[in-house]
Design a protein around this motif. Structure first.
Motif, PDB file in Angstrom:
ATOM      1  N   ILE A 278       0.811  -1.355  -0.007  1.00  0.00           N
ATOM      2  CA  ILE A 278      -0.016   0.142   0.109  1.00  0.00           C
ATOM      3  C   ILE A 278       0.936   1.161  -0.040  1.00  0.00           C
ATOM      4  CG2 ILE A 278      -1.848   1.196   1.554  1.00  0.00           C
ATOM      5  CD1 ILE A 278      -2.698  -1.390  -0.149  1.00  0.00           C
TER       6      ILE A 278
ATOM      7  N   MET B 206       7.597  -1.507  12.467  1.00  0.00           N
ATOM      8  CA  MET B 206       8.400  -0.219  12.510  1.00  0.00           C
ATOM      9  C   MET B 206       9.683  -0.688  11.688  1.00  0.00           C
ATOM     10  SD  MET B 206       7.893   2.252  14.332  1.00  0.00           S
ATOM     11  CE  MET B 206       9.371   2.682  15.136  1.00  0.00           C
TER      12      MET B 206
ATOM     13  N   LEU C 214       2.280   7.452   4.661  1.00  0.00           N
ATOM     14  CA  LEU C 214       1.340   6.626   4.285  1.00  0.00           C
ATOM     15  C   LEU C 214      -0.057   7.236   4.367  1.00  0.00           C
ATOM     16  CD1 LEU C 214       1.119   3.361   3.184  1.00  0.00           C
ATOM     17  CD2 LEU C 214       0.569   2.980   5.593  1.00  0.00           C
TER      18      LEU C 214
HETATM   19  C1  LIG Z   1      15.115 -10.800  15.087  1.00  0.00           C
HETATM   20  C2  LIG Z   1      14.049 -10.670  16.049  1.00  0.00           C
HETATM   21  C3  LIG Z   1      13.640 -11.262  17.182  1.00  0.00           C
HETATM   22  C4  LIG Z   1      12.430 -10.982  17.943  1.00  0.00           C
HETATM   23  N1  LIG Z   1      11.991 -11.815  18.907  1.00  0.00           N
HETATM   24  C5  LIG Z   1      10.894 -11.549  19.708  1.00  0.00           C
HETATM   25  C6  LIG Z   1      10.526 -12.350  20.593  1.00  0.00           C
HETATM   26  O1  LIG Z   1      11.070 -13.301  21.044  1.00  0.00           O
HETATM   27  N2  LIG Z   1       9.302 -12.088  21.136  1.00  0.00           N
HETATM   28  C7  LIG Z   1       8.581 -10.964  20.976  1.00  0.00           C
HETATM   29  O2  LIG Z   1       7.523 -10.891  21.676  1.00  0.00           O
HETATM   30  N3  LIG Z   1       8.871 -10.141  19.827  1.00  0.00           N
HETATM   31  C8  LIG Z   1       9.906 -10.563  19.078  1.00  0.00           C
HETATM   32  N4  LIG Z   1      10.494  -9.537  18.395  1.00  0.00           N
HETATM   33  C9  LIG Z   1       9.703  -8.480  17.724  1.00  0.00           C
HETATM   34  C10 LIG Z   1       8.390  -8.722  16.946  1.00  0.00           C
HETATM   35  O3  LIG Z   1       9.011  -9.222  15.719  1.00  0.00           O
HETATM   36  C11 LIG Z   1       7.668  -7.453  16.712  1.00  0.00           C
HETATM   37  O4  LIG Z   1       7.166  -6.865  17.641  1.00  0.00           O
HETATM   38  C12 LIG Z   1       6.329  -7.859  16.096  1.00  0.00           C
HETATM   39  O5  LIG Z   1       6.548  -8.610  14.799  1.00  0.00           O
HETATM   40  C13 LIG Z   1       5.437  -6.747  15.410  1.00  0.00           C
HETATM   41  O6  LIG Z   1       4.479  -7.272  14.759  1.00  0.00           O
HETATM   42  P1  LIG Z   1       3.714  -6.217  13.705  1.00  0.00           P
HETATM   43  O7  LIG Z   1       2.562  -6.887  13.340  1.00  0.00           O
HETATM   44  O8  LIG Z   1       3.469  -4.985  14.681  1.00  0.00           O
HETATM   45  O9  LIG Z   1       4.604  -5.709  12.732  1.00  0.00           O
HETATM   46  P2  LIG Z   1       5.621  -6.653  11.592  1.00  0.00           P
HETATM   47  O10 LIG Z   1       5.848  -8.007  12.395  1.00  0.00           O
HETATM   48  O11 LIG Z   1       6.636  -5.794  11.280  1.00  0.00           O
HETATM   49  O12 LIG Z   1       4.516  -6.958  10.335  1.00  0.00           O
HETATM   50  C14 LIG Z   1       4.311  -5.647   9.603  1.00  0.00           C
HETATM   51  C15 LIG Z   1       3.812  -6.121   8.181  1.00  0.00           C
HETATM   52  O13 LIG Z   1       3.245  -5.105   7.542  1.00  0.00           O
HETATM   53  C16 LIG Z   1       3.792  -5.235   6.129  1.00  0.00           C
HETATM   54  N5  LIG Z   1       3.777  -3.880   5.590  1.00  0.00           N
HETATM   55  C17 LIG Z   1       4.301  -2.810   6.114  1.00  0.00           C
HETATM   56  N6  LIG Z   1       3.840  -1.720   5.353  1.00  0.00           N
HETATM   57  C18 LIG Z   1       3.060  -2.075   4.527  1.00  0.00           C
HETATM   58  C19 LIG Z   1       2.196  -1.491   3.204  1.00  0.00           C
HETATM   59  N7  LIG Z   1       2.585  -0.254   2.977  1.00  0.00           N
HETATM   60  N8  LIG Z   1       1.425  -2.366   2.306  1.00  0.00           N
HETATM   61  C20 LIG Z   1       1.584  -3.719   2.673  1.00  0.00           C
HETATM   62  N9  LIG Z   1       1.987  -4.239   3.811  1.00  0.00           N
HETATM   63  C21 LIG Z   1       2.849  -3.499   4.540  1.00  0.00           C
HETATM   64  C22 LIG Z   1       5.373  -5.578   6.478  1.00  0.00           C
HETATM   65  O14 LIG Z   1       5.750  -6.035   5.183  1.00  0.00           O
HETATM   66  C23 LIG Z   1       5.179  -6.623   7.555  1.00  0.00           C
HETATM   67  O15 LIG Z   1       4.894  -7.871   6.675  1.00  0.00           O
HETATM   68  C24 LIG Z   1      11.494 -10.009  17.558  1.00  0.00           C
HETATM   69  C25 LIG Z   1      12.123  -9.260  16.419  1.00  0.00           C
HETATM   70  C26 LIG Z   1      13.257  -9.408  15.764  1.00  0.00           C
HETATM   71  C27 LIG Z   1      13.430  -8.535  14.527  1.00  0.00           C
END
Ligand SMILES: Cc1cc2nc3c(=O)[nH]c(=O)nc-3n(C[C@H](O)[C@H](O)[C@H](O)COP(=O)(O)OP(=O)(O)OC[C@H]3O[C@@H](n4cnc5c(N)ncnc54)[C@H](O)[C@@H]3O)c2cc1C
Length: 287
Positions: A82, A112, A227
């Motif tokens: 998007i 993020m 966005l």
């Molecule tokens: C190496 C690592 C280890 C981690 N370990 C842990 C753990 O053990 N325990 C824990 O609780 N947390 C952990 N985390 C943190 C966790 O990954 C995040 O807090 C979580 O993934 C956040 O979820 P979210 O749905 O907010 O965003 P995200 O998981 O970042 O997902 C966002 C999604 O939206 C998509 N997107 C973004 N913009 C657009 C757009 N404009 N159009 C379409 N799609 C879009 C992205 O491609 C992505 O797929 C870890 C993170 C990392 C990097």
């Protein structure tokens, strides 16, 4: 006539997915945008011990469980990026490349992944700087295009643009075996600043500089305020209340983009709160 969804969920991490399953349970017409692998952050986690009910799993195993859950509920991800969301009064226009989707409510769950914009990036946005190379490629037919790629999907965009542009420079912000066409020049240097007066002219890198007509910065996410124009931010996150409402009526946010701590379960919980409040908002419009 364009189909109007009740809800458009932007992002396929735990926040977006949890919003989607709750929207499904509440029988709403929704569309969820994201990626096939759900979330790059999810598949990177070596070991997750704080997701209730899933002890000692890898991020990939957690992702596979999320995928099975979606399949069981017959939820498909629309794999489109998007690029903008515009409030149109009683609905939102959700733009993906050259397509427009309509939805009564929007849930921003984009994570993020975005990094600080480069110097000159925001000033020259729309004047040679763009975030979707495939959408704007026709503008650069026979011209020089530079792509700063933050993920492997950016390589596909570079390959596509190279069919139209006279020259494509690819500046990777990660290390990999790049799958780029031979005509694309790989520039392994760090971008510092985008320069230009009326439009983009140059990309200044740490040890070199490139003259370019177009410049694309391709990240997993763009800043939510870019966005969704008019979206209120607070300390780098989308400002939300306890109902996950933003300052824009009908627009909700959940997950990392809505604030710390950055965790899976917190994101999933917020996705649920956002979806249920979006449902209440949709239902209140029908009264
Ligand atoms: C190496 C690592 C280890 C981690 N370990 C842990 C753990 O053990 N325990 C824990 O609780 N947390 C952990 N985390 C943190 C966790 O990954 C995040 O807090 C979580 O993934 C956040 O979820 P979210 O749905 O907010 O965003 P995200 O998981 O970042 O997902 C966002 C999604 O939206 C998509 N997107 C973004 N913009 C657009 C757009 N404009 N159009 C379409 N799609 C879009 C992205 O491609 C992505 O797929 C870890 C993170 C990392 C990097």
């Amino acid at each position: 006539m364009t189909k109007r969804y009740d809800m458009a969920i932007i992002g396929s991490g735990p926040a977006g997915l949890s919003a989607a399953i709750n929207a499904k349970i509440r029988n709403k017409q929704f569309i969820i945008f994201g990626t096939e692998n759900l979330s790059n952050k999810l598949i990177k986690a070596p070991k997750v011990n704080n997701y209730l009910g899933f002890y000692d799993v890898t991020g990939k195993e957690l992702k596979d469980n999320f995928k099975n859950h979606l399949n069981s509920m017959d939820i498909q991800i629309t794999t489109e990026k998007i690029t903008a969301v515009y409030g149109m009064g009683d609905y939102f226009a959700v733009m993906a490349n050259d397509k427009t989707y309509e939805a009564t409510t929007v849930i921003i769950a984009t994570g993020m992944e975005f990094t600080k914009p480069l110097k000159g990036e925001e000033e020259l946005l729309g004047r040679g700087v763009g975030y979707c190379a495939t959408c704007d490629a026709p503008l650069y037919k026979g011209k020089v295009v530079t792509i700063i790629g933050y993920n492997r999907e950016a390589e596909e965009e570079a390959n596509f643009v190279s069919e139209l542009a006279s020259k494509v420079n690819y500046v990777p912000m990660y290390k990999a075996q790049y799958d780029l066409k031979n005509s694309i020049e790989l520039i392994e240097d760090n971008p510092v600043e985008i320069q230009g007066e009326a439009k983009v002219e140059k990309l200044i890198l740490k040890t070199s500089q490139l003259e370019t007509d177009g410049l694309f910065v391709l990240k997993d996410s763009v800043s939510p305020s870019q966005l969704v124009p008019g979206l209120e931010m607070e300390n780098g996150h989308i400002k939300v209340d306890r109902e996950m409402k933003t300052n824009i009526p009908g627009c909700f946010a959940a997950g990392d983009c809505a604030g710390k701590p950055y965790q899976y379960l917190k994101s999933a919980g917020e996705g649920q709160v956002a979806a249920l409040n979006a449902v209440s908002y949709i239902d209140s419009l029908k009264k």
